[in-house]
Design a protein around this motif. Structure first.
Motif, PDB file in Angstrom:
ATOM      1  N   LEU A  58       0.978  -1.266   0.269  1.00 14.25           N
ATOM      2  CA  LEU A  58       0.044   0.111  -0.095  1.00 14.25           C
ATOM      3  C   LEU A  58       1.033   1.663   0.269  1.00 14.25           C
ATOM      4  O   LEU A  58       1.546   1.144   0.777  1.00 14.25           O
ATOM      5  CB  LEU A  58      -0.748  -0.138   0.992  1.00 14.25           C
ATOM      6  CG  LEU A  58      -1.929  -0.706   1.303  1.00 14.25           C
ATOM      7  CD1 LEU A  58      -2.008  -2.293   2.665  1.00 14.25           C
ATOM      8  CD2 LEU A  58      -3.630  -0.528   0.735  1.00 14.25           C
ATOM      9  N   PHE A  59       0.514   2.351  -0.691  1.00 18.48           N
ATOM     10  CA  PHE A  59       1.183   3.256  -0.982  1.00 18.48           C
ATOM     11  C   PHE A  59       0.052   4.471  -0.343  1.00 18.48           C
ATOM     12  O   PHE A  59      -1.014   3.952  -0.960  1.00 18.48           O
ATOM     13  CB  PHE A  59       1.753   3.278  -2.157  1.00 18.48           C
ATOM     14  CG  PHE A  59       2.485   2.400  -2.800  1.00 18.48           C
ATOM     15  CD1 PHE A  59       4.549   2.624  -2.726  1.00 18.48           C
ATOM     16  CD2 PHE A  59       2.294   1.130  -3.331  1.00 18.48           C
ATOM     17  CE1 PHE A  59       4.706   1.179  -3.138  1.00 18.48           C
ATOM     18  CE2 PHE A  59       2.274  -0.218  -4.494  1.00 18.48           C
ATOM     19  CZ  PHE A  59       3.823   0.392  -3.552  1.00 18.48           C
ATOM     20  N   CYS A  60       1.290   5.706  -0.101  1.00 20.29           N
ATOM     21  CA  CYS A  60      -0.188   6.728  -0.025  1.00 20.29           C
ATOM     22  C   CYS A  60       1.169   7.857  -0.413  1.00 20.29           C
ATOM     23  O   CYS A  60       2.262   7.829   0.537  1.00 20.29           O
ATOM     24  CB  CYS A  60      -1.091   6.466   1.722  1.00 20.29           C
ATOM     25  SG  CYS A  60      -1.818   7.589   1.858  1.00 20.29           S
ATOM     26  N   THR A  61       0.819   9.012  -1.017  1.00 23.48           N
ATOM     27  CA  THR A  61       0.975  10.036  -0.699  1.00 23.48           C
ATOM     28  C   THR A  61       0.389  10.979  -0.047  1.00 23.48           C
ATOM     29  O   THR A  61      -1.307  11.424  -0.425  1.00 23.48           O
ATOM     30  CB  THR A  61       1.135  10.261  -2.381  1.00 23.48           C
ATOM     31  OG1 THR A  61       2.114   9.372  -3.055  1.00 23.48           O
ATOM     32  CG2 THR A  61       2.273  11.824  -2.468  1.00 23.48           C
ATOM     33  N   VAL A  62       0.569  12.478   0.005  1.00 20.06           N
ATOM     34  CA  VAL A  62       0.157  13.169   0.900  1.00 20.06           C
ATOM     35  C   VAL A  62       0.653  14.835   0.232  1.00 20.06           C
ATOM     36  O   VAL A  62       1.536  14.375   0.094  1.00 20.06           O
ATOM     37  CB  VAL A  62       0.218  13.625   2.674  1.00 20.06           C
ATOM     38  CG1 VAL A  62      -0.480  14.569   3.117  1.00 20.06           C
ATOM     39  CG2 VAL A  62      -0.436  11.598   2.790  1.00 20.06           C
ATOM     40  N   LEU A  63      -0.335  15.670  -0.025  1.00 14.80           N
ATOM     41  CA  LEU A  63      -0.007  17.068  -0.565  1.00 14.80           C
ATOM     42  C   LEU A  63      -0.368  17.970  -0.024  1.00 14.80           C
ATOM     43  O   LEU A  63      -1.594  17.499   0.538  1.00 14.80           O
ATOM     44  CB  LEU A  63      -0.620  17.054  -2.340  1.00 14.80           C
ATOM     45  CG  LEU A  63      -0.409  15.366  -3.027  1.00 14.80           C
ATOM     46  CD1 LEU A  63      -0.850  15.761  -4.332  1.00 14.80           C
ATOM     47  CD2 LEU A  63       1.349  16.003  -3.976  1.00 14.80           C
TER      48      LEU A  63
END
Length: 189
Positions: A58-63
Motif C-alpha cells: 500500500l502506498f499513500c502520497t499526501v499533498l
C-alpha cells in the motif's frame, strides 16, 4: 537558570494503534497526518496486488496546498508498507537524508532506521522481525511540517506496525495484507 529554548515536540503523538478516527489511506491515521501538516492536505492512496488480486503493498502520497511561490501542490509525505517481495526496495521514493539513527518499537520485534536532514526532510523505515514485512514513511522539506521531524517519522511508522508486523487488519482494508482481495467493480448491464 535553565535554557529558555523549548525542546521540539512531535506533532504525531506516541502511537497506540487506535482504530478510532479516519484512514483515507489504509493503515495511515488521518489525524496524525493532519497534526503534521494541517487540515488542508490531500490523500492519494494506491495499492499493488499479486496475480490473484491480493493486496501486497500500500502506498499513500499526501499533498499540501499550493505554495504562493510555486502555485502547485507539494508532496509532503509518502508512506509505503507491505511485503518485502523480491525486488521491493522499502526506501524507494523516500527522501534521502544523511543523518542516521535507529529505533525500536516496544512489544514488536524488528529493526528501525530513521534518516533526517537539517533542511527538514527525512524518512523512517521499520522491518518486522520476520524480515518479510516493512513500513516506510518519508517527509519532504519545505512543506511546513509541524513538530519534531525525527519524532514524527518514528511515531507515524510505529503507529502502523500492528498491521504490518502483527497481521492485524489495517483500518481501510477488509482483511490483513496478503489476505485482502481487492474487489473489481462489477460491470453494469
Amino acid at each position: 537558570m535553565s535554557d529558555p529554548t523549548p525542546t521540539p515536540t512531535a506533532a504525531v503523538v506516541a502511537p497506540t494503534a487506535s482504530l478510532d478516527g479516519q484512514f483515507t489511506c489504509p493503515g495511515v491515521p488521518d489525524d496524525a497526518v493532519i497534526a503534521m501538516f494541517g487540515p488542508s492536505v490531500s490523500f492519494l492512496p494506491r495499492f499493488s496486488t499479486n496475480k490473484d488480486d491480493y493486496v501486497t503493498h500500500l502506498f499513500c502520497t499526501v499533498l499540501v496546498p499550493p505554495s504562493q511561490s510555486s502555485g502547485r501542490s507539494d508532496m509532503a509525505l509518502t508512506t509505503r508498507w507491505g511485503r518485502l517481495d523480491e525486488g521491493i526496495n522499502p526506501w524507494a521514493d523516500a527522501y534521502d537524508a544523511p543523518i542516521e539513527d535507529t529505533f525500536t518499537v516496544e512489544g514488536i520485534g524488528g529493526t528501525g532506521t530513521v534518516y533526517t536532514s537539517t533542511e527538514g526532510g527525512g524518512a523512517a523505515s521499520f522491518t518486522c522481525e520476520d524480515n518479510y514485512h516493512y513500513v516506510t514513511v518519508s517527509v519532504y522539506p519545505g512543506t511546513g511540517m509541524r513538530g519534531d521531524l525525527k519524532a514524527n517519522l518514528i511515531n507515524l511508522a510505529t503507529s502502523m506496525t500492528p498491521w504490518v508486523c502483527q497481521g492485524h487488519t489495517a483500518p481501510g482494508l477488509p482483511a490483513p495484507i496478503g489476505q485482502a482481495q481487492w474487489p473489481h467493480p462489477t460491470p453494469t448491464p
